[in-house]
Structure formats: C-alpha cells, structure tokens
Design an enzyme around this catalytic site. Structure first.
Site, PDB file in Angstrom:
ATOM      1  N   ASP A  61      -5.388  -0.453  -1.993  1.00 61.44           N
ATOM      2  CA  ASP A  61      -6.274  -1.281  -2.822  1.00 61.44           C
ATOM      3  C   ASP A  61      -7.571  -1.696  -2.135  1.00 61.44           C
ATOM      4  OD1 ASP A  61      -4.905  -3.120  -0.958  1.00 61.44           O
ATOM      5  OD2 ASP A  61      -5.983  -4.652  -2.085  1.00 61.44           O
ATOM      6  N   ASP A 119      -4.426   1.803  11.299  1.00 57.81           N
ATOM      7  CA  ASP A 119      -5.835   1.518  11.584  1.00 57.81           C
ATOM      8  C   ASP A 119      -5.938   1.042  13.039  1.00 57.81           C
ATOM      9  OD1 ASP A 119      -8.553   1.142  10.525  1.00 57.81           O
ATOM     10  OD2 ASP A 119      -8.152  -0.996  10.541  1.00 57.81           O
ATOM     11  N   ARG A 123      -5.490   0.697  -6.899  1.00 59.34           N
ATOM     12  CA  ARG A 123      -4.227   1.258  -6.391  1.00 59.34           C
ATOM     13  C   ARG A 123      -3.753   2.416  -7.262  1.00 59.34           C
ATOM     14  NH1 ARG A 123      -1.876  -2.151  -2.479  1.00 59.34           N
ATOM     15  NH2 ARG A 123      -2.255  -4.370  -2.776  1.00 59.34           N
ATOM     16  N   PHE A 140     -13.604   2.855   4.631  1.00 57.60           N
ATOM     17  CA  PHE A 140     -12.666   2.023   3.870  1.00 57.60           C
ATOM     18  C   PHE A 140     -12.224   2.814   2.658  1.00 57.60           C
ATOM     19  CE2 PHE A 140     -11.133  -1.315   1.084  1.00 57.60           C
ATOM     20  CZ  PHE A 140     -10.314  -2.009   1.964  1.00 57.60           C
ATOM     21  N   VAL A 141     -10.932   3.087   2.568  1.00 60.24           N
ATOM     22  CA  VAL A 141     -10.423   3.948   1.500  1.00 60.24           C
ATOM     23  C   VAL A 141      -9.542   3.187   0.513  1.00 60.24           C
ATOM     24  CG1 VAL A 141     -10.574   6.049   2.900  1.00 60.24           C
ATOM     25  CG2 VAL A 141      -8.443   4.718   2.893  1.00 60.24           C
ATOM     26  N   GLY A 165       0.772  -1.253   0.000  1.00 62.53           N
ATOM     27  CA  GLY A 165       0.000   0.000   0.000  1.00 62.53           C
ATOM     28  C   GLY A 165       0.794   1.290   0.000  1.00 62.53           C
TER      29      GLY A 165
HETATM   30  P1  5GP Z   1      -3.792  -2.188  11.300  1.00 68.39           P
HETATM   31  O1  5GP Z   1      -2.862  -3.299  11.634  1.00 68.39           O
HETATM   32  O2  5GP Z   1      -3.332  -0.842  11.809  1.00 68.39           O
HETATM   33  O3  5GP Z   1      -5.197  -2.486  11.729  1.00 68.39           O
HETATM   34  O4  5GP Z   1      -3.931  -2.149   9.750  1.00 68.39           O
HETATM   35  C1  5GP Z   1      -3.080  -1.461   8.970  1.00 68.39           C
HETATM   36  C2  5GP Z   1      -3.213  -1.918   7.539  1.00 68.39           C
HETATM   37  O5  5GP Z   1      -4.549  -2.286   7.219  1.00 68.39           O
HETATM   38  C3  5GP Z   1      -2.872  -0.787   6.613  1.00 68.39           C
HETATM   39  O6  5GP Z   1      -1.501  -0.750   6.352  1.00 68.39           O
HETATM   40  C4  5GP Z   1      -3.669  -1.138   5.396  1.00 68.39           C
HETATM   41  O7  5GP Z   1      -2.911  -2.028   4.599  1.00 68.39           O
HETATM   42  C5  5GP Z   1      -4.861  -1.861   5.932  1.00 68.39           C
HETATM   43  N1  5GP Z   1      -6.015  -0.942   5.982  1.00 68.39           N
HETATM   44  C6  5GP Z   1      -6.491  -0.263   7.048  1.00 68.39           C
HETATM   45  N2  5GP Z   1      -7.520   0.521   6.693  1.00 68.39           N
HETATM   46  C7  5GP Z   1      -7.681   0.356   5.375  1.00 68.39           C
HETATM   47  C8  5GP Z   1      -8.575   0.923   4.395  1.00 68.39           C
HETATM   48  O8  5GP Z   1      -9.425   1.773   4.677  1.00 68.39           O
HETATM   49  N3  5GP Z   1      -8.409   0.508   3.116  1.00 68.39           N
HETATM   50  C9  5GP Z   1      -7.477  -0.426   2.754  1.00 68.39           C
HETATM   51  N4  5GP Z   1      -7.426  -0.791   1.492  1.00 68.39           N
HETATM   52  N5  5GP Z   1      -6.619  -0.980   3.633  1.00 68.39           N
HETATM   53  C10 5GP Z   1      -6.726  -0.585   4.924  1.00 68.39           C
END
Ligand code: 5GP
Ligand code: MG
Length: 179
Positions: A161, A105, A167, A154-155, A46
């Site tokens: 992606d 996140d 992407r 969700f972005v 990402g």
């Molecule tokens: P965390 O471990 O902090 O919960 O998740 C981080 C990862 O989740 C980010 O690096 C990303 O790859 C994915 N992620 C979190 N939110 C989103 C979102 O809104 N869209 C997408 N495509 N991936 C997300």
C-alpha cells in the site's frame, strides 16, 4: 486524508509476478519435501496477496498463520522501532516455518521478526520475500528466497500500500509524485 497527486508506473507485470511465484514455489516445495506440515507465516498486511498466490502453488501440507509487525506507519520513511501488533495463533516449536514478507528494505523488520520466532525453537525457519531493495539495507540479513531485486523506489500494488491505498493493483508499480 489528503494526498499529493501521484501516478503509478508499472514496474513488474502481473504475468511476471505469477511466473516468479510459480518458480519460488517449486524451490520451496523441493526444500521442504517430506515435511509433516509447513507453517507459512504471512507478515501483515503487505504480504496477503503474495501469500495467497504462493500457498496455492506449494505442493506440501501447509498451515497458514499471520503476524503483524509495524515499522512504517503511513509514511514512506522506515523507523528502527519494530512493534508486534498481532502475534501468531499457533505454536512453532519443533515445526518447519516459512516467513513470507512483501519487501525487505532496511532489514529491521525481518531481523526483529526472525529473532522473535527463532527464540520459539522452530525446527527450520526460512524466509521468502517478494521484493528486496539491497541498496537500502542497514541490517545484514537476507531472505532465503527473493522474488525480485528492485532499486530504491517506493512501490505499491499486489498487496503493498501507499497510506492504505493501491493494495488491490494486480501488478507492482512505483509511485511518482506530480507535485
Ligand atoms: P524494513 O524494516 O526492512 O526497513 O521495512 C520493511 C517493510 O517496510 C516492508 O515489509 C514494507 O511493509 C515496508 N516498505 C519498504 N519499502 C516499501 C515500499 O517501497 N513501499 C511500501 N508500501 N512499503 C515499503
Ligand atoms: Mg511489511
């Protein structure tokens, strides 16, 4: 793979991203001024667009490396299990390191990656995240620099992606399902 129909509503324009990347790069350059070389670690996949733009704005000697950790798979739900799918090529002991992440996140991915990298004894270890969803946080962690704080949506786009699509959008948008 079939996908329910969805549209993408623009949330952050390409122009706003470019301006923010420039400002972040100025702060990072000031922070690491005098470094012999900064190791910029992109978290795949990402962050690939963000890291490409960011390193071109850094007025520092840099090396680029990549690490791939999995937490999401193809779904929109986070898992607490973080696996390292691809490790760094280079050594970071005694080095200045900047981790570049697309989104923080729950914080599980970043916390796991920082724990792993810290154990290798870098001189300095900082994080630049393009996006932050503070309302989703489960682990008490934050990036040194954040591009934009966003709500719990969700972005996609600018490297990020949805099931490996979108992407290549030049802006950040939120996914809205039609059915
Ligand atoms: P965390 O471990 O902090 O919960 O998740 C981080 C990862 O989740 C980010 O690096 C990303 O790859 C994915 N992620 C979190 N939110 C989103 C979102 O809104 N869209 C997408 N495509 N991936 C997300
Ligand atoms: Mg990621």
């Amino acid at each position: 793979m079939t996908q329910n129909p969805y549209v993408i509503d623009q949330m952050i324009s390409a122009k706003a991203i470019a301006a923010r990347v420039e400002a972040l790069a100025r702060e990072i350059t000031a922070h690491f001024r005098g470094t012999d070389k900064l190791v910029v670690v992109g978290l795949l996949r990402g962050s690939f667009v963000f890291i490409a733009d960011l390193v071109r704005e850094l007025d520092l000697p840099v090396e680029v490396d990549f690490l791939e950790a999995s937490s999401y798979g193809d779904a929109t739900h986070s898992s607490r299990e973080v696996r390292i799918l691809k490790d760094l090529r280079g050594e970071i002991a005694g080095r200045d390191v900047l981790v570049v992440e697309d989104i923080v996140d729950t914080g599980f991915t970043l916390s796991h990656v920082l724990h792993l990298l810290r154990a290798r004894g870098p001189k300095r270890l900082e994080v630049c995240a393009l996006l932050d969803k503070p309302s989703r946080r489960e682990v008490d962690i934050r990036a040194t620099w954040t591009g934009f704080e966003i709500p719990d949506e969700f972005v996609v786009g600018y490297g990020i992606d949805f099931a490996q699509r979108n992407r290549n959008l030049p802006y950040i948008g939120k996914v809205r399902f039609l059915a």
